[in-house]
Write a protein that holds these residues in place. Sequence first.
Motif, PDB file in Angstrom:
ATOM      1  N   ASP A   1       0.810  -1.215   0.000  1.00 49.43           N
ATOM      2  CA  ASP A   1       0.000   0.000   0.000  1.00 49.43           C
ATOM      3  C   ASP A   1       0.849   1.274   0.000  1.00 49.43           C
ATOM      4  N   GLY A   2       2.167   1.113  -0.066  1.00 50.28           N
ATOM      5  CA  GLY A   2       3.059   2.267  -0.122  1.00 50.28           C
ATOM      6  C   GLY A   2       3.566   2.745   1.216  1.00 50.28           C
ATOM      7  N   SER A   3       3.096   2.158   2.315  1.00 47.40           N
ATOM      8  CA  SER A   3       3.565   2.567   3.638  1.00 47.40           C
ATOM      9  C   SER A   3       4.949   1.988   3.914  1.00 47.40           C
TER      10      SER A   3
ATOM     11  N   GLU B   1       9.432   9.335   8.390  1.00 43.62           N
ATOM     12  CA  GLU B   1       9.914   8.110   7.737  1.00 43.62           C
ATOM     13  C   GLU B   1      11.431   8.134   7.602  1.00 43.62           C
ATOM     14  N   TYR B   2      11.951   9.283   7.247  1.00 41.35           N
ATOM     15  CA  TYR B   2      13.403   9.447   7.137  1.00 41.35           C
ATOM     16  C   TYR B   2      14.064   9.143   8.482  1.00 41.35           C
ATOM     17  N   ARG B   3      13.513   9.673   9.543  1.00 43.29           N
ATOM     18  CA  ARG B   3      14.065   9.412  10.882  1.00 43.29           C
ATOM     19  C   ARG B   3      14.082   7.918  11.173  1.00 43.29           C
ATOM     20  N   GLN B   4      12.989   7.232  10.856  1.00 46.01           N
ATOM     21  CA  GLN B   4      12.909   5.801  11.132  1.00 46.01           C
ATOM     22  C   GLN B   4      13.938   5.015  10.313  1.00 46.01           C
ATOM     23  N   VAL B   5      14.104   5.379   9.049  1.00 46.78           N
ATOM     24  CA  VAL B   5      15.041   4.665   8.179  1.00 46.78           C
ATOM     25  C   VAL B   5      16.483   4.867   8.647  1.00 46.78           C
ATOM     26  N   VAL B   6      16.861   6.113   8.922  1.00 50.19           N
ATOM     27  CA  VAL B   6      18.246   6.378   9.335  1.00 50.19           C
ATOM     28  C   VAL B   6      18.521   5.767  10.709  1.00 50.19           C
TER      29      VAL B   6
END
Length: 320
Positions: free
Chosen positions: A32-34, A71-76
């Motif tokens: 779903d793109g999340s 989302e950026y925070r979670q990925v990094v």
Amino acid sequence: MRTDTESGAVGRLRSGMARGVLSFPLTSFHADGSLDLDGFRTHLETQLATGPGAVFPACGTGEFFSLDEDEYRQVVTAAVEVTAGRVPVVAGTGYGWAQAARFARVAEDAGADALLVLPHYLVAAPQDGLVAQLERLAARTRLPLIAYQRGQVAFTPGALRRVARIPGVVGLKDGHSDLDRLQRLTLAAPEGFLFFNGAATAEIQARAYAAVGVPAYSSAVHAFAPEIAGAFFAAHRRGDDAVMDRLLREFYVPFVELRDRGTGYAVSLVKAAARLRGRPVGPVRAPLTEPSPADLADLEALLAAGLALASGLTPVGAAL
């Protein structure tokens, strides 16, 4: 004079760049793109298992342009946690300097080691503006910066001299493949300034870049076939032209020809190849689109041939 933070990051990056390819992991999404953070963690672990020199999360291949700040925070944060100090983590940042500074603060809080400054959005800018962009960002973060020249960003030797004097700017990633200009830049830069080849499918031009003093490179192929990328890196490091030529002729050139069939395939084809390997990376986000069924079929056949070829060459890294 560099700060201890800069000197430590530069030393680790230089060591990593000599040891392995620079890995640009994909960002995993659900159907779903999340954001699929568990999928990203799993994907990154497979990347680390093959010994890259550094990881660059949330950059171009990682669809930085489609991530919101949380989302950026979670990925990094996940990248820092998964790597656990094994290799440097260089997070992407970009857009205008004010937005780039916001992402830089997030990456700093997450524990990233450095930042790759992606080209700014849309507008062409004079050399003074390109320098000012980096000056303003560097003044707002403690993290070392690597400038990325590609698209509308291209430095002259004079501008690069000014860039290299900015406290915190430690290197340049080149995506233009203009070797005349690049040679002038390497000669203009101070000793110790980092350079690496960031051309699309960088292996195609790895020997040419090395000839002008830039042997390190990033590898999109590493995101889905570290066996192939590792075989090429090992051959490149030992100067084995016969093996490099065979890998280029039988895998890399056909892959580039396939990549050139569709707009955005530099990311979406890589992600599709990772899915073919069973990696939990999910689809691309709009405005990117998935490869056509015909192109996917050709990709699957090429990938199988490339893996078979690599398996018969000098093994490097962990088998996946």
